[in-house]
Design a protein around this motif. Sequence first.
Motif, short mmCIF file in Angstrom:
data_model
loop_
_atom_site.label_atom_id
_atom_site.label_comp_id
_atom_site.label_asym_id
_atom_site.label_seq_id
_atom_site.Cartn_x
_atom_site.Cartn_y
_atom_site.Cartn_z
N ILE A 48 0.83 -1.21 0.00
CA ILE A 48 0.00 0.00 0.00
C ILE A 48 0.86 1.26 0.00
O ILE A 48 0.61 2.21 -0.76
CB ILE A 48 -0.96 -0.03 1.20
CG1 ILE A 48 -2.04 -1.10 0.97
CG2 ILE A 48 -1.60 1.34 1.45
CD1 ILE A 48 -2.93 -1.37 2.16
N LEU A 49 1.90 1.28 0.80
CA LEU A 49 2.75 2.47 0.88
C LEU A 49 3.59 2.64 -0.37
O LEU A 49 3.83 3.78 -0.81
CB LEU A 49 3.62 2.39 2.13
CG LEU A 49 2.85 2.41 3.46
CD1 LEU A 49 3.75 2.06 4.63
CD2 LEU A 49 2.19 3.77 3.69
N SER A 50 4.04 1.56 -0.98
CA SER A 50 4.79 1.66 -2.24
C SER A 50 3.91 2.16 -3.37
O SER A 50 4.32 3.00 -4.18
CB SER A 50 5.39 0.30 -2.60
OG SER A 50 6.34 -0.12 -1.65
N ALA A 52 1.54 4.08 -3.08
CA ALA A 52 1.28 5.50 -2.84
C ALA A 52 2.45 6.39 -3.23
O ALA A 52 2.39 7.61 -3.07
CB ALA A 52 0.94 5.72 -1.36
N LEU A 54 5.61 6.14 -2.02
CA LEU A 54 6.59 6.32 -0.96
C LEU A 54 7.76 5.35 -1.15
O LEU A 54 7.59 4.24 -1.63
CB LEU A 54 5.94 6.09 0.40
CG LEU A 54 4.84 7.10 0.76
CD1 LEU A 54 3.97 6.57 1.88
CD2 LEU A 54 5.46 8.45 1.15
N VAL A 56 10.00 2.73 0.21
CA VAL A 56 9.79 1.78 1.29
C VAL A 56 10.99 0.85 1.42
O VAL A 56 11.49 0.32 0.42
CB VAL A 56 8.50 0.96 1.05
CG1 VAL A 56 8.39 -0.20 2.03
CG2 VAL A 56 7.27 1.87 1.15
N ALA A 522 -2.60 1.22 7.06
CA ALA A 522 -1.57 1.62 6.10
C ALA A 522 -2.12 2.62 5.09
O ALA A 522 -1.43 3.57 4.69
CB ALA A 522 -1.00 0.40 5.39
N ALA A 523 -3.37 2.43 4.67
CA ALA A 523 -3.99 3.38 3.74
C ALA A 523 -4.14 4.75 4.39
O ALA A 523 -3.93 5.79 3.75
CB ALA A 523 -5.35 2.84 3.27
N ALA A 526 -0.68 6.26 4.43
CA ALA A 526 -0.31 6.72 3.08
C ALA A 526 -0.98 8.05 2.76
O ALA A 526 -0.36 8.96 2.19
CB ALA A 526 -0.69 5.67 2.05
N LYS A 527 -2.25 8.17 3.14
CA LYS A 527 -2.98 9.42 2.89
C LYS A 527 -2.37 10.56 3.70
O LYS A 527 -2.18 11.68 3.18
CB LYS A 527 -4.45 9.24 3.26
CG LYS A 527 -5.31 10.45 2.96
CD LYS A 527 -6.79 10.16 3.27
CE LYS A 527 -7.66 11.38 2.98
NZ LYS A 527 -9.09 11.11 3.28
N GLY A 530 1.01 11.47 2.20
CA GLY A 530 0.82 12.13 0.90
C GLY A 530 0.42 13.58 1.06
O GLY A 530 0.89 14.46 0.32
#
Length: 532
Positions: A48-50, A52, A54, A56, A522-523, A526-527, A530
């Motif tokens: 999820i973070l990748s 987005a 980011l 990682v 994680a979402a 990420a938000k 971001g």
Amino acid sequence: MAFPDIYAAGIASGWKVIDASTLTAPQTLEADVAIIGSGAGGGVAAEILSLAGLKVLLLEEGPLKTSDSFKDMDEARAYADLYQESAARATSDGAIAVLQGRAVGGTTTVNWTSSFRTPAQTLQQWATQHEVAGHGVNDMAPWFAKMEQRLSIAPWALAPNANNNVLKRGCDALGWESHIIPRNVKDCWDSGYCGFGCPVNAKQSMLVSTIPVALQHGATLVHRLRMRQLQHAGGKIEGAVGEALRSDGRTPSGVSVTIRARHYVAAGGAINTPALLLRSQLPDPHQRLGKRTLIHPVVLSLAVMPERIDGFYGTPQSIASDHFQWKDGVTGPMGYKLEVPPLFPGIGAGVVNSFGDALRKDMAAFAHTNAILALLRDGFVPQSEGGSVRIAADGSPILDYDLTDYAWDGARRAYLSMAEAQFAAGATQVRPAHLDARNYGSWNEAKRAIAELPMKKFRTTLFTAHLMGGCGMSENPARGVVNSRGRHHQIANLFVMDGSVFPTSIGANPQLSIFALSAQNAAALAKELGSQ
């Protein structure tokens, strides 16, 4: 037949994968987010973070083993390569065996694929008794659905193997509830060797699902790297220090690795994550770290059936029963879920509790032997507070776990339920996995004998594969290590995303609960990142 090694192809195409055993000089690695642990929580968070955008870093103590490593489907090899302490991990007194994965993908690489949504009763208990917010039934439903779709989780469509069919027949004969187990598999060959690593990449573990996607989107995977400490000051993690391991995966090579990241996610599981935070001497003003470490204590019953069972063959778990799980409510006598474990010769010889001529006779009947297990539900009442994690002088984790009379009562009732189901299914002999038990030839004989068994450690065979708690979540800092989003109450840039955040045990196999909760949190992270 071995399937193509997706990692060999990926690395050739540019995936960033570092085997720390090959490092010869100290390293410093930088990222937006460093994730420590690559199992159900860390693997989901990495994807999820990748995605987005980011940068990682995914850090794993265990080795990278792939489908090519699993083609022998060998029991002894798997325990040595893929499990914590070569499958010899146990509680501090040695009374409860602990089966936990230790490889890229964590326990998802070696579990039996059972995937249940967190029971509504459990989520309600978290909200009302532990001040957890945002994880109610309606909150979690879309995240369960998302992860079920992502990981091909669906009720098993084929007929149960002979081992699981014993449980189904017993439940049907007695009028008990039973149901088909959802599994995270795609194009499964139904071989039954899930616990040794899937040789055909059918099991949708983090190893073959989320981690490859993260690598495709720029993540870096470092394996055979043991993270020793998080360095902190002023309410933030400023860095992390790890030690590279040699190719044996156990011995430090002497090469240090320093991690610099904006944010850190601890995802090593409910023993290793509390141990990492304890080694790091993080603030713990309310003494919650490592406390309420919860398991599903498991007891087992063996039966000799007239038909051939071959408990090693076919889908390991496809039938379960919740008949006794919530029968007495959430806070009544301890509830339990009935399932079936696969039976392989190595681990099977251990649970029959015999030796010499008796062991030879038991193994001669092995092809006709069925096993049923009961997952006892821990952490819902004051008489069942779980155990605690502490660290040894060398920093390694130690799990202290005792059983109260409340839990022993649940274990005895579970023995009775399992024996009754096995006889109802046609068993000729039933024996609880208990040193003082013997083979019983009828339900009435078993019922009388089980009522007299001494329920104590080292007489009762106990194990667990489900580890939860130790970094419990709560909106109230006096009751939890992290808040409901997994953010540490005292350290602003540290998150925990694994089963250690659960305030109680689940009452079901926990991997889907970890998938969904980690995806949700994680979402949200990420938000947040971001927007920054």
